[in-house]
Design a protein around this motif. Structure first.
Motif, mmCIF file in Angstrom:
data_model
loop_
_atom_site.group_PDB
_atom_site.id
_atom_site.type_symbol
_atom_site.label_atom_id
_atom_site.label_comp_id
_atom_site.label_asym_id
_atom_site.label_seq_id
_atom_site.Cartn_x
_atom_site.Cartn_y
_atom_site.Cartn_z
ATOM 1 N N VAL A 92 0.840 -1.204 0.000
ATOM 2 C CA VAL A 92 0.000 0.000 0.000
ATOM 3 C C VAL A 92 0.876 1.255 0.000
ATOM 4 O O VAL A 92 0.510 2.292 0.551
ATOM 5 C CB VAL A 92 -0.977 0.024 1.202
ATOM 6 C CG1 VAL A 92 -2.034 -1.049 1.056
ATOM 7 C CG2 VAL A 92 -0.233 -0.121 2.529
ATOM 8 N N ALA A 93 2.050 1.157 -0.642
ATOM 9 C CA ALA A 93 2.962 2.307 -0.681
ATOM 10 C C ALA A 93 2.947 3.016 -2.027
ATOM 11 O O ALA A 93 3.660 4.003 -2.207
ATOM 12 C CB ALA A 93 4.387 1.853 -0.358
ATOM 13 N N ASP A 94 2.132 2.546 -2.978
ATOM 14 C CA ASP A 94 2.080 3.157 -4.311
ATOM 15 C C ASP A 94 1.533 4.581 -4.203
ATOM 16 O O ASP A 94 0.503 4.817 -3.582
ATOM 17 C CB ASP A 94 1.181 2.305 -5.214
ATOM 18 C CG ASP A 94 1.169 2.783 -6.654
ATOM 19 O OD1 ASP A 94 1.959 3.676 -6.996
ATOM 20 O OD2 ASP A 94 0.347 2.266 -7.438
ATOM 21 N N PRO A 153 -3.758 2.941 -1.289
ATOM 22 C CA PRO A 153 -3.896 2.991 -2.740
ATOM 23 C C PRO A 153 -4.505 1.701 -3.295
ATOM 24 O O PRO A 153 -4.102 0.602 -2.902
ATOM 25 C CB PRO A 153 -2.463 3.186 -3.230
ATOM 26 C CG PRO A 153 -1.604 2.710 -2.115
ATOM 27 C CD PRO A 153 -2.347 3.005 -0.865
ATOM 28 N N PRO A 154 -5.473 1.813 -4.211
ATOM 29 C CA PRO A 154 -6.250 0.643 -4.620
ATOM 30 C C PRO A 154 -5.701 -0.143 -5.806
ATOM 31 O O PRO A 154 -6.152 -1.265 -6.067
ATOM 32 C CB PRO A 154 -7.606 1.253 -4.986
ATOM 33 C CG PRO A 154 -7.275 2.626 -5.478
ATOM 34 C CD PRO A 154 -6.089 3.076 -4.664
ATOM 35 N N GLY A 155 -4.738 0.393 -6.561
ATOM 36 C CA GLY A 155 -4.366 -0.203 -7.839
ATOM 37 C C GLY A 155 -3.886 -1.640 -7.766
ATOM 38 O O GLY A 155 -4.380 -2.523 -8.487
ATOM 39 N N ASP A 156 -2.906 -1.917 -6.907
ATOM 40 C CA ASP A 156 -2.391 -3.279 -6.782
ATOM 41 C C ASP A 156 -3.457 -4.212 -6.213
ATOM 42 O O ASP A 156 -3.545 -5.386 -6.609
ATOM 43 C CB ASP A 156 -1.146 -3.299 -5.894
ATOM 44 C CG ASP A 156 0.064 -2.690 -6.591
ATOM 45 O OD1 ASP A 156 0.039 -2.558 -7.826
ATOM 46 O OD2 ASP A 156 1.036 -2.327 -5.905
ATOM 47 N N ILE A 172 -14.246 2.144 -7.603
ATOM 48 C CA ILE A 172 -15.177 1.294 -6.857
ATOM 49 C C ILE A 172 -14.598 0.954 -5.488
ATOM 50 O O ILE A 172 -15.296 1.037 -4.459
ATOM 51 C CB ILE A 172 -15.496 0.010 -7.654
ATOM 52 C CG1 ILE A 172 -16.320 0.361 -8.902
ATOM 53 C CG2 ILE A 172 -16.252 -0.994 -6.788
ATOM 54 C CD1 ILE A 172 -16.508 -0.787 -9.866
ATOM 55 N N ILE A 173 -13.314 0.585 -5.449
ATOM 56 C CA ILE A 173 -12.674 0.287 -4.163
ATOM 57 C C ILE A 173 -12.701 1.528 -3.263
ATOM 58 O O ILE A 173 -13.005 1.444 -2.067
ATOM 59 C CB ILE A 173 -11.230 -0.201 -4.365
ATOM 60 C CG1 ILE A 173 -11.212 -1.542 -5.099
ATOM 61 C CG2 ILE A 173 -10.508 -0.326 -3.019
ATOM 62 C CD1 ILE A 173 -9.831 -1.992 -5.538
ATOM 63 N N ALA A 174 -12.420 2.690 -3.848
ATOM 64 C CA ALA A 174 -12.426 3.937 -3.074
ATOM 65 C C ALA A 174 -13.811 4.235 -2.517
ATOM 66 O O ALA A 174 -13.954 4.645 -1.357
ATOM 67 C CB ALA A 174 -11.956 5.095 -3.947
ATOM 68 N N ALA A 175 -14.850 4.018 -3.337
ATOM 69 C CA ALA A 175 -16.222 4.287 -2.887
ATOM 70 C C ALA A 175 -16.608 3.384 -1.723
ATOM 71 O O ALA A 175 -17.164 3.836 -0.715
ATOM 72 C CB ALA A 175 -17.194 4.094 -4.054
ATOM 73 N N THR A 219 -10.263 0.478 3.934
ATOM 74 C CA THR A 219 -9.859 -0.214 2.710
ATOM 75 C C THR A 219 -9.912 -1.720 2.903
ATOM 76 O O THR A 219 -10.349 -2.466 2.021
ATOM 77 C CB THR A 219 -8.432 0.203 2.297
ATOM 78 O OG1 THR A 219 -8.387 1.621 2.168
ATOM 79 C CG2 THR A 219 -8.035 -0.435 0.979
ATOM 80 N N TYR A 220 -9.487 -2.178 4.066
ATOM 81 C CA TYR A 220 -9.508 -3.611 4.380
ATOM 82 C C TYR A 220 -10.927 -4.158 4.234
ATOM 83 O O TYR A 220 -11.153 -5.177 3.569
ATOM 84 C CB TYR A 220 -8.994 -3.831 5.797
ATOM 85 C CG TYR A 220 -9.004 -5.264 6.266
ATOM 86 C CD1 TYR A 220 -7.871 -6.055 6.147
ATOM 87 C CD2 TYR A 220 -10.152 -5.824 6.843
ATOM 88 C CE1 TYR A 220 -7.875 -7.373 6.578
ATOM 89 C CE2 TYR A 220 -10.167 -7.144 7.271
ATOM 90 C CZ TYR A 220 -9.027 -7.914 7.144
ATOM 91 O OH TYR A 220 -9.040 -9.218 7.567
#
Length: 332
Positions: free
Chosen positions: A42-44, A60-63, A102-105, A113-114
């Motif tokens: 979660v360091a991106d 950060p949600p990308g990975d 979607i993850i952010a919402a 986030t978890y």
């Protein structure tokens, strides 16, 4: 007379990392009879993930998005929608992946986030567990050999200096970086820990630099396997041998902990790779098997290479075949 039936426990495999290499292994591993847990960095702080983490202060949600897709059995159309990235001409939404939004919402709805990833895991029929390494965004720091420092994952490779070590801090400087729920217990209960493939300093080490995770990896009785990168990377591992990768891992955790290293020995054909597309890569990692053995590692060296789209990747099926041989050998 009723026959008793015994449920045979599936071996527990924890895969730790981030970037594009992790989903390749997970996609092949999920077809096997193993209990998978993915621990994702979660360091991106670059691209769509970086913009989102700075806007709403979330991991950060990308990975995480890529790992969810890799471990999901959703129809291809659904995963294509989840992975869709808006065009750069779209102004406000430019370059954002729909799945990131979607993850952010859901993270905002649930306050975590978890929790968002756990909900999406159910919705996407993920077979296994996906955990962010921390529930809060972390800032990666690199200290170079000349004593200078870079702050932020996306900044580290820019000056192409030699990295001495990296560490992580919480975005809130008053908080210590903490492992997300169940991450430590998953590592301690695992039969195998897999690190990589992925960028050494920016995808793998940010997870291990969370003190609870580093301590768990040192303590676990699991077979710990490192999948060495095929190519060196600009500003990270220039001129590195495979042994240099392992030495850096051992130096960061202050003791040898890698049991087995998987090393690709197949040559990339001359002129195959498009270095304009894959501009972070330099040359193939050189081998130093004697130095690897001096680090206390068993070395498995063979053809793990997959050529695709003018790029160089690990062949997930070949890697997983070797992982399973090691896993069942260790358990017998």
């Amino acid at each position: 007379m009723r026959m008793k039936t015994y449920r045979i426990r599936r071996p527990k495999v924890v895969v730790i990392g981030g970037g594009t290499g992790l989903p390749v292994i997970l996609n092949s591993l999920r077809n096997e009879s193993v209990d998978i847990t993915a621990v994702v960095t979660v360091a991106d702080d670059g691209g769509s993930s970086g913009e989102i983490r700075n806007s709403i202060s979330m991991a950060p949600p990308g990975d995480l998005r890529n790992v969810l897709v890799a471990m999901s059995d959703m129809p291809k159309l659904y995963s294509d929608i989840f992975q869709y990235r808006f065009k750069k001409e779209d102004n406000f939404l430019a370059n954002h992946a729909l799945g990131n939004l979607i993850i952010a919402a859901i993270a905002e709805m649930r306050g975590s986030t978890y929790d968002a990833v756990q909900l999406l895991s159910k919705m996407m029929h993920v077979d296994g567990h996906v955990y962010p390494s921390s529930d809060t965004p972390l800032v990666l720091h690199a200290v170079f050999k000349d004593g200078t420092e870079a702050v932020g994952e996306s900044k580290i490779a820019l000056d192409r200096k030699t990295i001495d070590h990296v560490f992580v801090r919480s975005q809130n400087p008053e908080e210590e970086p903490k492992a997300a729920r169940k991450v430590v217990s998953a590592i301690l209960e695992a039969d195998m820990i897999v690190l990589g493939p992925g960028s050494l300093f920016t995808s793998i080490l940010p997870n291990l630099m969370i003190s609870e995770i580093g301590e768990a990896v040192r303590k676990t009785q699991a077979e710990t396997v490192y999948i060495c990168n095929i190519m060196t990377q600009k500003g990270e591992t220039e001129h590195f041998t495979d042994a240099n990768h392992v030495q850096v891992l051992h130096e960061h955790l202050k003791e040898p902990f890698i049991d087995t290293v998987l090393v690709n020995t197949e040559r990339v054909p001359e002129g195959y790779m498009d270095f304009e597309i894959y501009d972070e890569y330099l040359v193939q990692v050189k081998h130093d098997f004697k130095a690897l053995r001096n680090e206390g590692c068993r070395v498995v060296s063979t053809d793990f290479l997959k050529l695709r789209d003018k790029g160089v990747f690990h062949d997930g099926d070949k890697v997983v075949e070797e992982l399973l041989t090691i896993l069942y050998g260790a358990k017998s």
